[in-house]
Design a protein around this motif. Structure first.
Motif, mmCIF file in Angstrom:
data_model
loop_
_atom_site.group_PDB
_atom_site.id
_atom_site.type_symbol
_atom_site.label_atom_id
_atom_site.label_comp_id
_atom_site.label_asym_id
_atom_site.label_seq_id
_atom_site.Cartn_x
_atom_site.Cartn_y
_atom_site.Cartn_z
ATOM 1 N N GLY A 24 11.783 4.345 -15.198
ATOM 2 C CA GLY A 24 11.159 4.937 -14.014
ATOM 3 C C GLY A 24 12.220 5.436 -13.053
ATOM 4 N N GLN A 25 11.880 6.490 -12.339
ATOM 5 C CA GLN A 25 12.818 7.026 -11.346
ATOM 6 C C GLN A 25 12.024 7.532 -10.151
ATOM 7 N N ASP A 26 12.608 7.405 -8.973
ATOM 8 C CA ASP A 26 11.977 7.956 -7.772
ATOM 9 C C ASP A 26 13.068 8.208 -6.743
ATOM 10 N N THR A 54 14.713 13.705 -9.547
ATOM 11 C CA THR A 54 14.341 14.111 -10.902
ATOM 12 C C THR A 54 14.586 15.592 -11.151
ATOM 13 N N SER A 55 14.726 16.396 -10.093
ATOM 14 C CA SER A 55 15.031 17.814 -10.325
ATOM 15 C C SER A 55 16.526 18.001 -10.576
ATOM 16 N N ASN A 56 17.272 16.917 -10.442
ATOM 17 C CA ASN A 56 18.716 16.992 -10.558
ATOM 18 C C ASN A 56 19.272 16.237 -11.766
ATOM 19 N N MET A 81 -1.444 6.199 -5.105
ATOM 20 C CA MET A 81 -1.214 5.387 -6.300
ATOM 21 C C MET A 81 -2.240 5.751 -7.382
ATOM 22 N N MET A 82 -1.799 5.666 -8.615
ATOM 23 C CA MET A 82 -2.692 5.960 -9.736
ATOM 24 C C MET A 82 -3.681 4.821 -9.961
ATOM 25 N N VAL A 83 -4.695 5.122 -10.760
ATOM 26 C CA VAL A 83 -5.691 4.084 -11.076
ATOM 27 C C VAL A 83 -5.181 3.266 -12.273
ATOM 28 N N SER A 123 12.917 15.334 -1.349
ATOM 29 C CA SER A 123 11.909 15.294 -2.411
ATOM 30 C C SER A 123 11.592 16.694 -2.933
ATOM 31 N N LEU A 124 10.800 16.786 -3.981
ATOM 32 C CA LEU A 124 10.441 18.088 -4.564
ATOM 33 C C LEU A 124 9.888 19.008 -3.491
ATOM 34 N N GLY A 125 10.425 20.198 -3.388
ATOM 35 C CA GLY A 125 9.935 21.180 -2.426
ATOM 36 C C GLY A 125 10.405 20.926 -1.005
ATOM 37 N N GLN A 127 0.852 -1.207 0.000
ATOM 38 C CA GLN A 127 0.000 0.000 0.000
ATOM 39 C C GLN A 127 0.880 1.247 0.000
ATOM 40 N N TYR A 128 1.124 1.782 -1.204
ATOM 41 C CA TYR A 128 1.946 2.992 -1.348
ATOM 42 C C TYR A 128 1.015 4.206 -1.405
ATOM 43 N N PRO A 129 1.443 5.376 -0.934
ATOM 44 C CA PRO A 129 0.528 6.536 -0.982
ATOM 45 C C PRO A 129 0.246 7.022 -2.409
HETATM 46 C C1 LIG Z 1 2.130 10.770 -6.649
HETATM 47 S S1 LIG Z 1 3.514 9.758 -6.276
HETATM 48 C C2 LIG Z 1 3.591 8.709 -7.665
HETATM 49 C C3 LIG Z 1 2.614 7.594 -7.533
HETATM 50 C C4 LIG Z 1 2.623 6.655 -8.724
HETATM 51 N N1 LIG Z 1 2.062 7.270 -9.886
HETATM 52 C C5 LIG Z 1 1.872 5.391 -8.343
HETATM 53 O O1 LIG Z 1 0.918 5.016 -9.013
HETATM 54 O O2 LIG Z 1 2.252 4.789 -7.349
HETATM 55 C C6 LIG Z 1 4.855 10.835 -6.431
HETATM 56 C C7 LIG Z 1 6.225 10.199 -6.269
HETATM 57 O O3 LIG Z 1 7.215 11.207 -6.504
HETATM 58 C C8 LIG Z 1 8.349 10.859 -5.734
HETATM 59 N N2 LIG Z 1 9.240 12.029 -5.648
HETATM 60 C C9 LIG Z 1 9.112 13.146 -4.893
HETATM 61 N N3 LIG Z 1 10.143 13.985 -5.120
HETATM 62 C C10 LIG Z 1 10.934 13.391 -6.049
HETATM 63 C C11 LIG Z 1 12.140 13.767 -6.694
HETATM 64 N N4 LIG Z 1 12.746 14.926 -6.431
HETATM 65 N N5 LIG Z 1 12.667 12.916 -7.598
HETATM 66 C C12 LIG Z 1 12.072 11.732 -7.884
HETATM 67 N N6 LIG Z 1 10.931 11.326 -7.283
HETATM 68 C C13 LIG Z 1 10.359 12.142 -6.393
HETATM 69 C C14 LIG Z 1 7.748 10.406 -4.410
HETATM 70 O O4 LIG Z 1 8.672 9.629 -3.682
HETATM 71 C C15 LIG Z 1 6.520 9.618 -4.898
HETATM 72 O O5 LIG Z 1 6.818 8.263 -5.010
#
Ligand SMILES: C[S@@+](CC[C@H](N)C(=O)[O-])C[C@H]1O[C@@H](n2cnc3c(N)ncnc32)[C@H](O)[C@@H]1O
Length: 443
Positions: A90-92, A250-252, A44-46, A313-315, A40-42
């Motif tokens: 994919g990247q995270d 991803t911002s880097n 998640m998309m449909v 993470s972003l922000g 259960q990840y926060p």
């Molecule tokens: C809305 S979730 C994506 C959910 C995905 N679409 C799914 O179905 O599970 C946003 C993701 O962006 C990642 N994230 C936040 N800042 C990031 C960054 N600077 N670079 C890469 N990933 C980042 C978070 O860790 C999170 O997993």
């Protein structure tokens, strides 16, 4: 200027809305099955929505080969890309997301995982030691002693497994077990302790829960195996296409410029502490998983504090954010308008928005560069509230991309049912609807 194919895409996407205004909400049709339901990840998309969007774009651009999701999360887009015979990048920033995507992308060795699972369960049941395998500052706060001992048995038994792919499958099962057995509430994504009385009266067993999730996940693995196999997408238990997953900001950086030809992504909402804290949600599960089983040479600094992943993470860093964001005023009228809206609010309101938008803008530049010319982009974006004001993140993203030369094709609206908030007893700071923003990179 919209080209003929853009007009076709726009009318196909909008035709659904004409028949049913709520079409893209997928109400009653959004189910998470097979690999989509391991953990259960926060946010998640449909899956059904991603599948339909990929299908429509494939019809219009039949040559597409590789999808990019630079905020890959639990890999919903990845699994749907695999089911449609596509390569995927994919990247995270979150190591747990990386691990989950690695597990979801295979191998799909069915008889072998069943045997290995029986072996691991047998070992767990034989272990008697009282030694706790994990040490961190909040150990006693977040885990009851008996649960920590059982989780330690599970960890030790997994470590005795020889194959890394199988250990990874077990670690994801352990991650879900930790989520369900720690003293953290499961009703929020934030680390939020259960009341003491509730903790003491729960009467749960980590071993029983692990056992149940393990065989449930194997059943789910078997389902995705069969779906891929029926479509002739497996070769000796491996997905035939190419999947690249990275841990990265991803911002880097995004590796491999100009290799993907479709973007489908959902970036975070933008306030890692008060909206959806992916890092906090992953903090306790990650304590139990050795970094080297996620990626060799991964250092464990992402667990320095409960906020470390969210800080990266972003922000996540607000230092001098407002002054750094000045340049965005010329690129996005909506950004300018939103900053003005927050002018007389507490000072951190502007810096929260500014920090997120500066990082987001840096990501957009790299994302565009990672796509081949003419690629379509699908952004699933949630707006949010700061100081009770609605912040139009979707329009900011649209402005910034158009400023970078992309062409806006359409924006669809969808409702999000049963949204879980970041913390209990607080009004949620995200909205109950999100946008599907479609653009095309031109050069
Ligand atoms: C809305 S979730 C994506 C959910 C995905 N679409 C799914 O179905 O599970 C946003 C993701 O962006 C990642 N994230 C936040 N800042 C990031 C960054 N600077 N670079 C890469 N990933 C980042 C978070 O860790 C999170 O997993």
């Amino acid at each position: 200027m919209l080209e003929q194919k853009d007009i076709i895409l726009k009318s196909r996407l909008e035709a659904f809305v004409k028949k049913d205004g709520d079409y893209w909400s997928f109400r009653g049709k959004a189910v998470r099955e097979h690999a989509h339901a391991y953990f259960q990840y926060p946010a998640m998309m449909v899956p059904q929505m991603q599948s339909e969007l990929i299908g429509i774009i494939k019809d219009i651009s039949p040559g597409i080969k590789r999808i990019l999701d630079p905020f890959v999360g639990s890999g919903t887009t990845m699994t749907e890309a695999m089911l449609q015979n596509l390569d995927f990048t994919g990247q995270d920033i979150n190591p747990l997301s990386y691990l989950l995507c690695r597990v979801k992308s295979g191998p799909f060795f069915l008889p072998s995982i069943v045997k290995k699972a029986q072996k691991v369960v047998g070992k767990i049941n034989r272990l008697r030691s009282k030694k706790i395998e994990v040490e961190f500052a909040g150990m006693n706060k977040w885990f009851q002693h008996n649960i920590a001992i059982e989780l330690s048995h599970i960890k030790r038994a997994i470590l005795e497994e020889d194959s890394k792919w199988a250990r990874r499958f077990f670690w994801i099962t352990l991650a879900e077990t930790v989520r369900l057995t720690s003293n953290c509430r499961t009703s929020t994504y934030k680390l939020h302790i259960r009341p003491r009385q509730e903790v003491e009266s729960r009467g749960i067993s980590a071993k029983d829960i692990f056992n149940k999730i393990l065989f449930r996940n194997i059943d789910r693995l078997s389902k995705i195996h069969d779906m891929l196999d029926e479509r002739k997408l497996l070769n000796r238990g491996h997905y035939k296409g190419e999947i690249n997953i990275c841990i990265g900001d991803t911002s880097n950086t995004i590796k491999n410029a100009h290799t993907s030809d479709l973007l489908i992504t959902s970036p975070p909402y933008g306030d890692n502490n008060t909206t959806v804290p992916y890092g906090q949600h992953s903090y306790l599960p990650l304590q139990w998983i050795p970094p080297c089983d996620i990626i060799s040479n991964l250092d464990g600094t992402y667990l320095n504090t409960t906020h470390e992943i969210d800080r990266r993470s972003l922000g996540g860093s607000r230092k001098n954010a407002v002054s750094k964001s000045q340049y965005l005023n010329d690129k996005s009228y909506t950004f300018q308008k939103m900053m003005n809206l927050l002018e007389n609010k507490p000072s951190d309101c502007q810096s929260r928005l500014a920090a997120f938008c500066v990082d987001l803008d840096a990501s957009l530049e790299l994302i565009i560069n990672a796509l081949k010319p003419d690629s379509y982009m699908i952004w699933i974006l949630g707006n949010r509230r700061i100081a009770n004001k609605t912040i139009l993140v979707d329009e900011i993203v649209s402005d910034l991309l158009v400023h970078k030369g992309c062409i806006r094709i359409t924006k669809l609206q969808r409702r999000i049912p049963n949204k879980r908030s970041a913390s209990k007893n607080k009004t949620t700071s995200t909205m109950n609807s999100e946008s599907i923003l479609v653009l095309r990179k031109t050069v």
